[in-house]
Write a protein that holds these residues in place. Structure first.
Motif, short mmCIF file in Angstrom:
data_model
loop_
_atom_site.label_atom_id
_atom_site.label_comp_id
_atom_site.label_asym_id
_atom_site.label_seq_id
_atom_site.Cartn_x
_atom_site.Cartn_y
_atom_site.Cartn_z
N UNK A 491 0.77 -1.24 0.00
CA UNK A 491 0.00 0.00 0.00
C UNK A 491 0.80 1.29 0.00
N UNK A 492 2.09 1.25 0.33
CA UNK A 492 2.86 2.49 0.39
C UNK A 492 3.19 2.98 -1.02
N UNK A 493 3.31 4.31 -1.20
CA UNK A 493 3.80 4.83 -2.48
C UNK A 493 5.14 4.19 -2.83
N UNK A 494 5.41 4.04 -4.09
CA UNK A 494 6.61 3.32 -4.53
C UNK A 494 7.89 3.92 -3.96
N UNK A 495 7.92 5.23 -3.77
CA UNK A 495 9.13 5.89 -3.24
C UNK A 495 9.41 5.51 -1.80
N UNK A 496 8.40 4.93 -1.11
CA UNK A 496 8.58 4.59 0.30
C UNK A 496 8.57 3.09 0.54
N UNK A 497 8.64 2.28 -0.50
CA UNK A 497 8.57 0.83 -0.30
C UNK A 497 9.73 0.32 0.57
N UNK A 498 10.86 1.00 0.54
CA UNK A 498 11.99 0.55 1.35
C UNK A 498 11.71 0.69 2.83
N UNK A 499 10.64 1.41 3.21
CA UNK A 499 10.31 1.58 4.63
C UNK A 499 9.99 0.26 5.31
#
Length: 535
Positions: A491-499
């Motif tokens: 569900x996270x935006x692609x720029x935050x998938x590393x979170x």
């Protein structure tokens, strides 16, 4: 070479007091035990040396509420691999070794102080207070060790000779029994309240940097709840947790600050709040000049800002997860205080705030400690004088509620009341007035009440270094971290998938830290075969 826990003890000597706090003394010289502990003043100075280890970089200056407390409530920006920030490390990591070393330094200093406690001629009441503090602090260092490393060497005498025989690891339950013994003895020795010794007036203000009965009782409740949970699962300890938390509540010495955000504004302004904040780790100054006792709250875990003075510099290295954000409802004032709803923008040396949009959840920094409220001048980039709150009164109320539920398998009216008081304060409601719009549903099953309490602890103590500890004692740390990774991927935006990197890396081995390589290599009583599972 010898294991870290066998480093030769030297007594920490401190310079003269330079500002209002008792613990604001800077290490400047060293002496051997034989030539020290001769006066009350020297006992107090040695005691400061014990406290000092709780203000280390790997304890409460930074580590125990950031990179040693990785959980599902936050993540480090721009880090996805090869870092302790995402649980990608091994037993050789320097911060693991230094954390172990710092705790054992505190223990050795406490042991030496206890051994020489009767040396000076002094007031016996004051001697007993110092003894009580030293006993408690030794036990607290062992609590940090057993909570993070499991079975550890139990050393109850100071190092006299670096050639002393090394010790094996003591079982977890044995370490906990020593913790209970020391803390229980300390409770009878320390005072009910502590006033700043630098305030010579008869009405001197209470302060929270030194140990009182409330601090001992509150940590004993926390220790007992830890024993009642994983890995010991000694459910008989729920009764003891209830006893200790009830003593604090019934003392009448503490109450909830009616304004949640004011707790942390007071901390930034160096205003004592002993009704709410029962025990704090004291920090002072900005690490310039001779005094090097600054803290870091709101700097790496603050709102990103390049402006030094207004609002104050912060790297903004840590962001919230959507999981934590979504635990709050829109009327919970803690949400937009703990999680900054805006970013700072500086143009032509003028800083303004720009609100985040409803879709920008992962962009949001921690907002709990806001440097704009700091009164210490001048501000510096890397340090401030904000104390760390180890024990707050809301914790005591929630521990009482959890202990009742654990004992009986369901809550009673008092447990519901204490949980509701914390919830009401979180919604800016009068804590003593029932309010169906925020109160927990009466008569919940034990399982449902525990779920409500777990979520309440996440909301109330966000970013205060408690979440990982709580999840582990509840036996759900690995599952929570793994599902966090799945949620972020989905569900996270692609720029935050590393979170979700820390969650992906979490396995059962992360229930404990590894015994540091330095200890494994140098201590033949531990060795590689006795390393923690998975390391």
């Amino acid at each position: 070479m010898k294991p870290i826990i066998y480093l030769m003890f030297i007594v920490l000597i401190a310079s003269s007091i330079s500002c209002k706090k008792f613990l604001d003394r800077e290490p400047t010289d060293f002496k051997t035990p034989e030539n020290y502990f001769n006066t009350e003043s020297e006992l107090n100075t040695a005691l400061i040396g014990v406290y000092n280890r709780l203000a280390d970089e790997r304890t409460y200056r930074r580590g125990l509420f950031t990179y040693l407390a990785i959980s599902d409530e936050f993540f480090y920006r721009n880090v996805s691999t090869n870092s302790i920030y995402v649980l990608d490390f091994d037993a050789a990591h320097i911060d693991i070794g230094r954390f172990w070393e710092t705790c054992y330094q505190g223990i050795d200093r406490a042991n030496a102080l206890l051994e020489h406690m009767n040396k000076p001629i002094m007031n016996e009441l004051k001697r007993n207070e110092i003894k009580g503090e030293a006993l408690f602090l030794r036990a607290y260092f062992y609590f940090l060790l057993v909570d993070n490393f499991g079975a550890v060497p139990l050393k109850l005498s100071s190092t006299k000779n670096p050639a002393e025989a090394p010790l094996p690891r003591s079982a977890v339950n044995v370490v906990y029994q020593q913790i209970l013994e020391d803390m229980t003895a300390a409770y009878d020795l320390v005072p009910s309240i502590k006033k700043n010794p630098l305030d010579q007036t008869d009405t001197g203000l209470e302060y929270s940097e030194r140990i009182t009965k409330s601090a001992v009782g509150g940590i004993l409740a926390k220790v007992c709840l830890s024993m009642a949970g994983a890995p010991l699962n000694d459910v008989a300890k729920y009764a003891d947790a209830l006893k200790w938390s009830e003593l604090i509540i019934n003392s009448g010495a503490h109450s909830l600050n009616p304004d949640y955000k004011q707790i942390f504004i007071n901390a930034a302004k160096d205003i004592e709040d002993p009704k709410e904040c029962i025990w704090e780790i004291g920090f002072s100054g900005n690490n310039t000049g001779n005094l090097l006792q600054g803290g870091t709250l709101g700097i790496s875990n603050g709102i990103t800002s390049t402006e030094l003075n207004d609002p104050g510099y912060s790297t903004g290295s840590i962001n919230t997860t959507a999981r934590l954000y979504n635990l709050y409802d829109a009327t919970d004032v803690r949400r937009d205080w703990c999680i900054a709803p805006f970013k700072y923008t500086t143009t032509n040396n003028v800083t303004t705030t720009t609100p985040w949009t409803s879709t920008q959840i992962y962009d949001r920094n921690i907002g709990k400690w806001r440097r704009q409220y700091e009164t210490l001048v001048p501000k510096t980039k890397d340090y401030n004088a904000v104390n760390f709150p180890v024990l707050r009164y809301s914790d005591v109320l929630l521990m009482y509620a959890e202990a009742v539920n654990g004992m009986h398998g369901s809550p009673n009216l008092v447990a519901e009341t204490y949980l509701n008081q914390v919830r009401r304060r979180g919604h800016n409601k009068p804590v003593g007035i029932p309010d169906a719009t925020v109160d927990v549903t009466p008569g919940l099953s034990g399982t449902r009440f525990l779920e409500e309490l777990q979520n309440e602890r996440a909301r109330e103590f966000a970013f205060e270094g408690m979440r990982q500890h709580d999840l582990k004692r509840w036996g759900i740390y690995v599952s929570k971290m793994n599902t966090l990774a799945a949620e972020i991927t989905a569900s996270a935006p692609s720029t935050w998938r590393y979170a979700g990197s820390a969650g992906k890396n979490t396995s059962s081995r992360n229930l404990l830290l590894p015994i540091p390589n330095s200890e494994v290599v140098l201590n033949p009583e531990i060795g590689v075969r006795d390393q923690n599972p998975g390391w």
